[in-house]
Design an enzyme around this catalytic site. Sequence first.
Site, mmCIF file in Angstrom:
data_model
loop_
_atom_site.group_PDB
_atom_site.id
_atom_site.type_symbol
_atom_site.label_atom_id
_atom_site.label_comp_id
_atom_site.label_asym_id
_atom_site.label_seq_id
_atom_site.Cartn_x
_atom_site.Cartn_y
_atom_site.Cartn_z
ATOM 1 N N ASP A 16 0.832 -1.205 0.000
ATOM 2 C CA ASP A 16 0.000 0.000 0.000
ATOM 3 C C ASP A 16 0.871 1.262 0.000
ATOM 4 O OD1 ASP A 16 -1.523 -2.231 0.712
ATOM 5 O OD2 ASP A 16 -3.049 -0.986 1.637
ATOM 6 N N GLU A 67 -4.867 -5.166 -6.607
ATOM 7 C CA GLU A 67 -5.755 -5.951 -5.749
ATOM 8 C C GLU A 67 -7.144 -5.368 -5.857
ATOM 9 O OE1 GLU A 67 -3.111 -5.366 -2.257
ATOM 10 O OE2 GLU A 67 -4.791 -4.298 -1.350
#
Length: 886
Positions: free
Chosen positions: A460, A535
Amino acid sequence: MARRLFWLALVADILGRQAATAQRLLVSENGDTTPIPHWDLQSSSETSEDLAFLAQAGADTSSWHHVPVSKCTLMGCLLHIGVYDDDELWFSNNLESFDWRQFTVPWVYRHEFSLAPEAGQHYFLQTHGITSRGDIYLNGELVADREFQSGSYSGHEYDITSLVVEENALLIQVHPTSYYHDLALGFIDWNPSPPDNGTGLWRPVTLKQTGGVSLGPLSALVSVNPGSVTLRATVRNLEDEEVEVSVRAVISEPGGFARHIVDQTVPLGPGESQVVEFNKTFEDPKTWWPKQWGEQPLYSATLSVSVDDILSDTVQQKFGLRTVTSKVDKDDDIVFSINGRPFQVIGGGYSADMFLRFDPERFEAIAKYMLDMGLNTIRLEGNNEQPELYEIADRLGLMVMAGWECCNKWESWEYNRELAIDTPDYWDERDYADANATMYHEAQMLQTHPSMLAFLIGSDFWPDDRATKIYVDALRHSNWQLPIVPAASKRGYPELLGRSGMKMNGPYDWVPPNYWYDTEPSEDRLGAAFGFGSELGAGVGTPEMGSLKKFLTDEDMDDLWLRPNKGLYHMSTNVSQFYNRRIYNEGLFNRYGPPKSLEDYLRKAQIMDYEAIRAEHEAFASRWSTGRIATGMIYWMLVNAWPSLHWNQFDHYLHPAGTYFGSKVGARIEHVSYNYVDRGVWLINRSLDRSGPRTVTVEVVDLHGNEVASETYAAETVPNVASRVADVPGLGNTTDVVFIRLVLRDSESEILSRNVYWIAPSVDQLDWGSSTWYYTPVARFSDYSSLFDMQPASIETAVTVSKEEGDGSWTHTVVLENTSTVPVFFIRLNAIDEDGQDVNPVTWSDNYVTLWPKEKLELRVNDWGGDAAVVHIDAANAPSTSLALR
Ligand SMILES: *[C@@H]1O[C@H](CO)[C@@H](O)[C@H](O)[C@H]1NC(C)=O
Ligand SMILES: *[C@@H]1O[C@H](CO)[C@@H](O)[C@H](O)[C@H]1NC(C)=O
Ligand SMILES: *[C@@H]1O[C@H](CO)[C@@H](O)[C@H](O)[C@H]1NC(C)=O
Ligand SMILES: *[C@@H]1O[C@H](CO)[C@@H](O)[C@H](O)[C@H]1NC(C)=O
Ligand SMILES: *[C@@H]1O[C@H](CO)[C@@H](O)[C@H](O)[C@H]1NC(C)=O
Ligand SMILES: *[C@@H]1O[C@H](CO)[C@@H](O)[C@H](O)[C@H]1NC(C)=O
Ligand SMILES: CC(=O)N[C@H]1CO[C@H](CO)[C@@H](O)[C@@H]1O
């Protein structure tokens, strides 16, 4: 006479004992590397505090746990020996009341082993990561302390030559893991943490014997044009006198037909190290390809070092000839190429087992399922697993995107304000040192594997400049030839690597099929099919009844449909947005009508899961070559750490259901699909070599089976691209749900793809302005409820062929025939054994199918274990039936 017998007996006894001793030696030849095969295990609250004393041969561990495996976390060990049982722990919310405080103190692993050390022999103890950290003792001496042996991936090699004797005792004290403070393997919000946080010897500890010269890890630098390899390893003189080292490389070509032997002599001064290198250009190189594009030929290389004709050390690796490159294109999207061919990544996000148990057979089944679905890449987000994972991927042709995980200690950067922790534990000197050992170890383990696509040093968030440099230097020093991606998102990037080209804008929860086809791709269109989604998915993956019963009570199951907003233990963790099924259930209730029973709920859930994941695949595949292209997507997720109610493409018991068959249709190599937004038919070609003229037949019928439209188009396909063929005819004036059947045929009229949709008069209306990082709400839902008011139909079924395959599996051909004039909607076929249990793993040519009026369809089912006795058949508008297989 008696005297002679006595001597014979004595000699036999001595020989016998020598043989027994030789067998028990953990390593006995130079070049041997062996894992410590089993462990005694105890909590430090039950052992003496004098670890040095316990680390001596002969200490009494009879009251400890005896674990007959080379690696296991504390929970993994206790499960293995039956102290706990995972079916029980995972049932309902049992795990919630587990006493995890037993793991707040260190635990001790211990093993005794024999060696026959002689002058000139050297011994090394190799770690491959200990969670969270370990104090290592051998024969009463401290070899390394927890400050140094720290981090789940930090591999170190300790020279223990001066400590080894004939009977040795190794002791490793492992320390409790905190995901906030240690570079460990966690599950973020995916599922509850294991009670031990994964603490322990999750990877084996190995022992290596060499002579006076040792070899470091072997790298293989490859090229495909020309096909060549450069083998590299470090040779080290362990003695304090000069030596002439003979280094031999043996390269075997795939299939073992040709061997190439090259020799070199290297003089080494006392204690000196040198990198040796061998180059080989192959006359008839055999290129390694991902499964969908070709074969997986593997070469093998062995390097050996000898001094005075005595073997001192040897290392071995397989490698494949393939290249991977990447670029970030003008739209800021990453595009990968394999062997020079642009490669659209179609993959799924992996999770390790909750207790970090790795079963190669299970992983092979997972990989085969992926390939059966048409996926080409697995993303490991921090759960980088054991070396066997990569060997299986090499052999089967599945690409691997490995990398570090989100959040926790891994992404504890000052600029990561989203980090949801109370006390941020920013990195200190020791963390950077751990990161270095961590990256070196993984890079060396991964370097030779042709299945590797890239390494993501951030998820992230991108690592800070200092960590980035450490990671990149470690990869480069380990001869890394593949893309290094700074993060799986576009939130920022380190100068050294530049932009990642991967987006992480969700969704993670349910969105309708048309979401993916939004016509104005831009950053505020979030996850829709453009660019590289690292994702993303509609949050689906509902297990079927046979699996649910294994981990839920009747009341838990009733929660699914009677309490649609309730937080559920088998969803994500209770602090996560994904703790309940509110968003999903809102879609299900509004679009398909409130469920009347658990069975009705599950059918509707499978329908939702199927259409959601099919649309995601088809949108990405059909956007591969025009406009803002879709360069790749990793479906969130592929598998779960435990029996979960969402985020998978098949459940924990390897039972394929709606998400599996939706993927399998949507990710076909040659395919024809419907675009929910432009209402067109799209032709998809993900192959490199399939060619020839094609036709596409498009038929539309209403719910009564009346024809609305029917057209056949000759299709011009273009290599490795997708293109729009035509408008779907007849959709302009529909007032109720219709079915669309698309059939792609080759010039011999063989069916290459058959694909059926149910389409409401209007698409779900998205409220883009109210999007969050995890979904885009629907302002007005489409109405599909009339699908459940269709006239009853009937199907005739038969098994035409049953055949035992060489591998012990059975293939059955099942014929379904619609004897009615109305379509039969959503026929689910389930292979069960004589006791009525689902048989898994199982491969269906197609399943969860919808039949046209009077249509006859042949399906093949391959039951891997050969236990299937009956196929149970269920449809939305036809009576359930069972069909005996043999
Ligand atoms: C596991 O890690 C969490 C934080 O990540 C911590 O609060 C908890 O105490 C740890 N559990 C154990 C048994 O160490
Ligand atoms: C092997 O090939 C590389 C790259 O072509 C070259 O730099 C190197 O010198 C060669 N090494 C040997 C031992 O020939
Ligand atoms: C990283 O580890 C390598 C190999 O052990 C060592 O040579 C190097 O100095 C280390 N780098 C840093 C920045 O610690
Ligand atoms: C959430 O789960 C944790 C860990 O199982 C538990 O301690 C806590 O009480 C739970 N909180 C809620 C609100 O259920
Ligand atoms: C699909 O693309 C490949 C090249 O990428 C090409 O060789 C092949 O002819 C195409 N097949 C069809 C049916 O167009
Ligand atoms: C709708 O029906 C009208 C009248 O039958 C017809 O003229 C028109 O072409 C139809 N529109 C579409 C888009 O099919
Ligand atoms: C009983 C019956 O109507 N069977 C029909 C089902 O559909 C096939 C294919 O269209 C026909 O050939 C059968 O006659």
